[in-house]
Scaffold this motif. Structure first.
Motif, mmCIF file in Angstrom:
data_model
loop_
_atom_site.group_PDB
_atom_site.id
_atom_site.type_symbol
_atom_site.label_atom_id
_atom_site.label_comp_id
_atom_site.label_asym_id
_atom_site.label_seq_id
_atom_site.Cartn_x
_atom_site.Cartn_y
_atom_site.Cartn_z
ATOM 1 N N THR A 15 -4.685 13.861 -25.339
ATOM 2 C CA THR A 15 -3.742 12.906 -24.632
ATOM 3 C C THR A 15 -3.871 12.762 -23.145
ATOM 4 O O THR A 15 -4.166 11.737 -22.826
ATOM 5 N N VAL A 16 -4.646 13.887 -22.755
ATOM 6 C CA VAL A 16 -4.962 13.784 -21.281
ATOM 7 C C VAL A 16 -6.280 12.793 -21.205
ATOM 8 O O VAL A 16 -6.287 11.818 -20.283
ATOM 9 N N ALA A 17 -7.074 12.824 -22.198
ATOM 10 C CA ALA A 17 -8.260 12.053 -22.114
ATOM 11 C C ALA A 17 -7.957 10.545 -22.479
ATOM 12 O O ALA A 17 -8.282 9.550 -21.578
ATOM 13 N N GLY A 18 -6.940 10.202 -23.360
ATOM 14 C CA GLY A 18 -6.432 9.024 -23.436
ATOM 15 C C GLY A 18 -5.733 8.503 -22.184
ATOM 16 O O GLY A 18 -5.892 7.293 -21.938
ATOM 17 N N CYS A 19 -4.864 9.275 -21.563
ATOM 18 C CA CYS A 19 -4.149 8.744 -20.464
ATOM 19 C C CYS A 19 -5.086 8.581 -19.270
ATOM 20 O O CYS A 19 -4.671 7.520 -18.660
ATOM 21 N N THR A 20 -6.061 9.292 -19.385
ATOM 22 C CA THR A 20 -6.968 9.045 -17.977
ATOM 23 C C THR A 20 -7.827 7.578 -17.980
ATOM 24 O O THR A 20 -7.808 6.874 -17.087
ATOM 25 N N ILE A 21 -8.163 7.385 -19.322
ATOM 26 C CA ILE A 21 -8.856 6.070 -19.649
ATOM 27 C C ILE A 21 -7.974 4.930 -19.430
ATOM 28 O O ILE A 21 -8.421 3.888 -18.921
ATOM 29 N N ALA A 22 -6.868 5.068 -20.033
ATOM 30 C CA ALA A 22 -5.719 4.068 -20.209
ATOM 31 C C ALA A 22 -5.314 3.755 -18.601
ATOM 32 O O ALA A 22 -5.105 2.650 -18.237
ATOM 33 N N LEU A 23 -5.218 4.757 -18.047
ATOM 34 C CA LEU A 23 -4.923 4.565 -16.381
ATOM 35 C C LEU A 23 -5.740 3.844 -15.601
ATOM 36 O O LEU A 23 -5.555 2.919 -14.892
ATOM 37 N N THR A 24 -7.069 4.015 -15.704
ATOM 38 C CA THR A 24 -8.060 3.267 -14.967
ATOM 39 C C THR A 24 -8.099 1.991 -15.469
ATOM 40 O O THR A 24 -8.143 1.169 -14.479
ATOM 41 N N LEU A 25 -8.092 1.978 -16.679
ATOM 42 C CA LEU A 25 -8.086 0.377 -17.060
ATOM 43 C C LEU A 25 -7.126 -0.464 -16.776
ATOM 44 O O LEU A 25 -7.215 -1.734 -16.612
ATOM 45 N N ASP A 59 5.219 33.140 -23.972
ATOM 46 C CA ASP A 59 5.616 31.990 -24.761
ATOM 47 C C ASP A 59 7.186 31.596 -24.488
ATOM 48 O O ASP A 59 7.966 32.369 -24.636
ATOM 49 N N LEU A 60 7.133 30.389 -24.092
ATOM 50 C CA LEU A 60 8.483 29.981 -23.867
ATOM 51 C C LEU A 60 8.713 29.086 -24.666
ATOM 52 O O LEU A 60 7.817 28.463 -25.565
ATOM 53 N N ALA A 61 10.256 28.435 -25.324
ATOM 54 C CA ALA A 61 10.460 27.603 -26.265
ATOM 55 C C ALA A 61 9.870 26.239 -25.763
ATOM 56 O O ALA A 61 9.556 25.514 -26.873
ATOM 57 N N VAL A 62 9.730 25.904 -24.581
ATOM 58 C CA VAL A 62 9.597 24.784 -24.191
ATOM 59 C C VAL A 62 7.954 24.582 -23.881
ATOM 60 O O VAL A 62 7.675 23.645 -23.664
ATOM 61 N N ASP A 63 7.293 25.489 -23.981
ATOM 62 C CA ASP A 63 5.842 25.622 -24.038
ATOM 63 C C ASP A 63 5.008 25.250 -25.309
ATOM 64 O O ASP A 63 4.436 25.915 -25.953
ATOM 65 N N THR A 64 4.871 23.881 -25.658
ATOM 66 C CA THR A 64 4.545 23.322 -26.826
ATOM 67 C C THR A 64 3.543 22.248 -26.459
ATOM 68 O O THR A 64 3.842 21.510 -25.451
ATOM 69 N N PRO A 65 2.721 21.965 -27.200
ATOM 70 C CA PRO A 65 1.533 20.928 -26.973
ATOM 71 C C PRO A 65 2.419 19.602 -26.859
ATOM 72 O O PRO A 65 1.889 18.535 -26.016
ATOM 73 N N ARG A 66 3.384 19.350 -27.652
ATOM 74 C CA ARG A 66 4.234 18.044 -27.607
ATOM 75 C C ARG A 66 4.716 17.843 -26.246
ATOM 76 O O ARG A 66 4.805 16.898 -25.784
ATOM 77 N N ASN A 67 5.080 18.877 -25.705
ATOM 78 C CA ASN A 67 5.800 18.587 -24.408
ATOM 79 C C ASN A 67 4.905 18.474 -23.264
ATOM 80 O O ASN A 67 5.174 17.880 -22.356
ATOM 81 N N TRP A 68 3.857 19.328 -23.487
ATOM 82 C CA TRP A 68 2.654 19.038 -22.490
ATOM 83 C C TRP A 68 2.149 17.361 -22.483
ATOM 84 O O TRP A 68 1.549 16.962 -21.383
ATOM 85 N N ALA A 69 2.063 17.014 -23.732
ATOM 86 C CA ALA A 69 1.655 15.576 -24.060
ATOM 87 C C ALA A 69 2.732 14.623 -23.147
ATOM 88 O O ALA A 69 2.181 13.688 -22.697
ATOM 89 N N ILE A 70 3.790 14.855 -23.446
ATOM 90 C CA ILE A 70 5.048 14.201 -22.677
ATOM 91 C C ILE A 70 4.855 14.104 -21.302
ATOM 92 O O ILE A 70 4.968 13.080 -20.821
ATOM 93 N N LEU A 71 4.698 15.289 -20.826
ATOM 94 C CA LEU A 71 4.567 15.230 -19.290
ATOM 95 C C LEU A 71 3.148 14.601 -18.911
ATOM 96 O O LEU A 71 3.318 14.057 -17.832
ATOM 97 N N THR A 72 2.105 14.675 -19.656
ATOM 98 C CA THR A 72 1.028 13.943 -19.249
ATOM 99 C C THR A 72 1.236 12.370 -19.293
ATOM 100 O O THR A 72 0.825 11.695 -18.380
ATOM 101 N N VAL A 73 1.625 11.966 -20.303
ATOM 102 C CA VAL A 73 2.279 10.579 -20.253
ATOM 103 C C VAL A 73 3.133 10.344 -19.225
ATOM 104 O O VAL A 73 3.084 9.195 -18.410
ATOM 105 N N LEU A 74 4.127 10.994 -18.957
ATOM 106 C CA LEU A 74 5.181 10.582 -17.729
ATOM 107 C C LEU A 74 4.272 10.559 -16.398
ATOM 108 O O LEU A 74 4.425 9.762 -15.525
ATOM 109 N N VAL A 75 3.573 11.474 -16.176
ATOM 110 C CA VAL A 75 2.708 11.734 -14.703
ATOM 111 C C VAL A 75 1.847 10.343 -14.960
ATOM 112 O O VAL A 75 1.621 9.806 -13.527
ATOM 113 N N THR A 76 1.124 9.992 -15.907
ATOM 114 C CA THR A 76 0.174 8.849 -16.073
ATOM 115 C C THR A 76 1.214 7.443 -15.459
ATOM 116 O O THR A 76 0.620 6.843 -14.811
ATOM 117 N N LEU A 77 2.391 7.569 -16.124
ATOM 118 C CA LEU A 77 3.084 6.276 -15.930
ATOM 119 C C LEU A 77 3.623 6.271 -14.543
ATOM 120 O O LEU A 77 3.817 5.135 -13.934
#
Length: 85
Positions: A15-25, A59-77
């Motif tokens: 997700t991070v790689a895709g967002c980094t490339i998409a952000l630059t482009l 380990d917390l209930a909110v510490d999931t890969p899905r939530n980190w991926a969503i956070l990455t997309v939000l930071v990218t936007l």
């Protein structure tokens, strides 16, 4: 490292790689200039926090890969909005 941990890391890293490339482009297409390195690296900062926060913390209930991926997309936007405006 267990297989499940590796799979979670791949989900977040992909997700991070895709967002980094998409952000630059998108910035190059929208603004027409080359974005600075700090702006392009903003999704990678989320991945760094993801990696370092998982070392020795409970380990917390909110510490999931899905939530980190969503956070990455939000930071990218948010970074895209900042760079274009």
């Amino acid at each position: 490292m267990e297989l499940e941990d590796a799979r979670q890391d791949v989900v977040v890293a992909g997700t991070v790689a895709g967002c980094t490339i998409a952000l630059t482009l998108l910035i190059r297409a929208g603004v027409g200039t080359d974005p600075g390195a700090l702006i392009r690296a903003s999704p990678i900062g989320v991945y760094a926090i993801y990696l370092f926060s998982r070392k020795g913390t409970p380990d917390l209930a909110v510490d999931t890969p899905r939530n980190w991926a969503i956070l990455t997309v939000l930071v990218t936007l948010a970074t895209l909005a900042y760079a274009v405006v």
